[in-house]
Design a protein around this motif. Structure first.
Motif, PDB file in Angstrom:
ATOM      1  N   PRO A  65       0.816  -1.193  -0.044  1.00 46.91           N
ATOM      2  CA  PRO A  65       0.015  -0.152  -0.081  1.00 46.91           C
ATOM      3  C   PRO A  65       0.964   1.146   0.141  1.00 46.91           C
ATOM      4  N   TRP A  66       2.069   1.147   0.016  1.00 42.18           N
ATOM      5  CA  TRP A  66       3.166   2.189  -0.032  1.00 42.18           C
ATOM      6  C   TRP A  66       2.932   3.347  -1.223  1.00 42.18           C
ATOM      7  N   VAL A  67       2.421   2.668  -2.224  1.00 42.75           N
ATOM      8  CA  VAL A  67       2.179   3.543  -3.542  1.00 42.75           C
ATOM      9  C   VAL A  67       0.985   4.421  -3.544  1.00 42.75           C
ATOM     10  N   SER A  68      -0.094   3.623  -3.059  1.00 47.37           N
ATOM     11  CA  SER A  68      -1.417   4.631  -3.016  1.00 47.37           C
ATOM     12  C   SER A  68      -1.449   5.642  -1.716  1.00 47.37           C
ATOM     13  N   ASN A  74       0.018  13.208  -1.311  1.00 41.12           N
ATOM     14  CA  ASN A  74       0.679  14.090  -2.387  1.00 41.12           C
ATOM     15  C   ASN A  74      -0.160  14.473  -3.674  1.00 41.12           C
ATOM     16  N   PRO A  75      -1.500  14.698  -3.294  1.00 42.84           N
ATOM     17  CA  PRO A  75      -2.369  14.619  -4.362  1.00 42.84           C
ATOM     18  C   PRO A  75      -2.047  15.842  -5.411  1.00 42.84           C
ATOM     19  N   ARG A  79       3.618  13.691 -10.447  1.00 41.36           N
ATOM     20  CA  ARG A  79       4.282  12.782 -10.538  1.00 41.36           C
ATOM     21  C   ARG A  79       4.328  11.579  -9.891  1.00 41.36           C
ATOM     22  N   GLN A  80       4.680  10.422 -10.180  1.00 43.99           N
ATOM     23  CA  GLN A  80       4.666   9.223  -9.130  1.00 43.99           C
ATOM     24  C   GLN A  80       5.612   9.308  -8.211  1.00 43.99           C
ATOM     25  N   PRO A  81       5.554   8.427  -7.248  1.00 44.07           N
ATOM     26  CA  PRO A  81       6.767   8.576  -6.131  1.00 44.07           C
ATOM     27  C   PRO A  81       8.103   7.857  -6.951  1.00 44.07           C
ATOM     28  N   THR A  82       9.313   8.502  -6.446  1.00 51.57           N
ATOM     29  CA  THR A  82      10.464   8.252  -7.170  1.00 51.57           C
ATOM     30  C   THR A  82      11.312   7.243  -6.247  1.00 51.57           C
TER      31      THR A  82
END
Length: 208
Positions: A65-68, A74-75, A79-82
């Motif tokens: 669940p860390w991605v969601s 960070n709405p 960009r996506q998590p790096t």
């Protein structure tokens, strides 16, 4: 007369040995193989292990669940998590091309389309030197900006261990790969993955 016969026999023997040597060299066969096809000649870690383990572990990492949670926190970020790969230690009993495994991990992350990836280590240092060089030698409209890097949000690191069990003519090599993903801001561990491999090899009459 006897001496002449001995010389003739020696000459015939040398010619026969030379012919055998040439026949052996001529019998060498080189075959081009598909790089995606596994060719396991021994129980050692190979390119197929590297690719399959990296793909499976990254799939598992992205299922947590860390991605969601990062997206929810960070709405407003476009960009996506790096992720940055800090390193993988080889603690096994054999030489393993760790750089190849790290590249397979990076490729699996980029292919997923769910995270961004930034370079680290020597590659990052080289890019920074290039940007400094461009500041003085490139035109203003083409030079890459300083202090414009995408900072990494998460750091991936891990290790490869191995041990060997052997009895009579059978040897089993065990590999354990551990990877950990840390939130760089908080130091919190958001994922830990583990993969185990067992590879069996039976001794031939010539040994392992």
């Amino acid at each position: 007369m006897k001496k002449n016969n001995l010389v003739i026999k020696l000459a015939i023997l040398l010619i026969s040995l030379a012919s055998l040597a040439l026949t052996g060299c001529g019998g060498t066969n080189v075959q081009r193989l598909d790089a995606a096809e596994e060719v396991a000649l021994t129980d050692r870690w190979n390119a197929t292990d590297s690719r399959l383990v990296s793909e499976e572990m990254i799939d598992d990492m992205l299922s947590f669940p860390w991605v969601s949670r990062w997206a929810e926190a960070n709405p407003n970020r476009n960009r996506q998590p790096t992720v940055i790969v800090m390193g993988v230690r080889n603690r096994s009993h054999e030489h393993i091309a760790v750089d190849t495994f790290i590249n397979d991990l990076r490729r699996a992350m980029i292919r997923s389309g769910r995270v961004d990836f930034v370079a680290g280590g020597d590659v990052r240092d080289a890019l920074r030197e290039e940007r400094k060089d461009q500041e003085f030698n490139a035109t203003a409209d083409t030079a890459a900006q300083l202090a414009a890097e995408h900072g990494a949000n998460f750091a991936l690191s891990g290790s490869i261990d191995s041990w060997v069990d052997q009895l009579d003519g059978t040897r089993v090599t065990n590999y354990q790969i551990d990877l950990t993903l840390l939130d760089i801001q908080t130091g919190r561990q958001v994922w830990m993955g583990q993969k185990k491999l067992q590879k069996q090899q039976k001794r031939s009459k010539f040994g392992f």
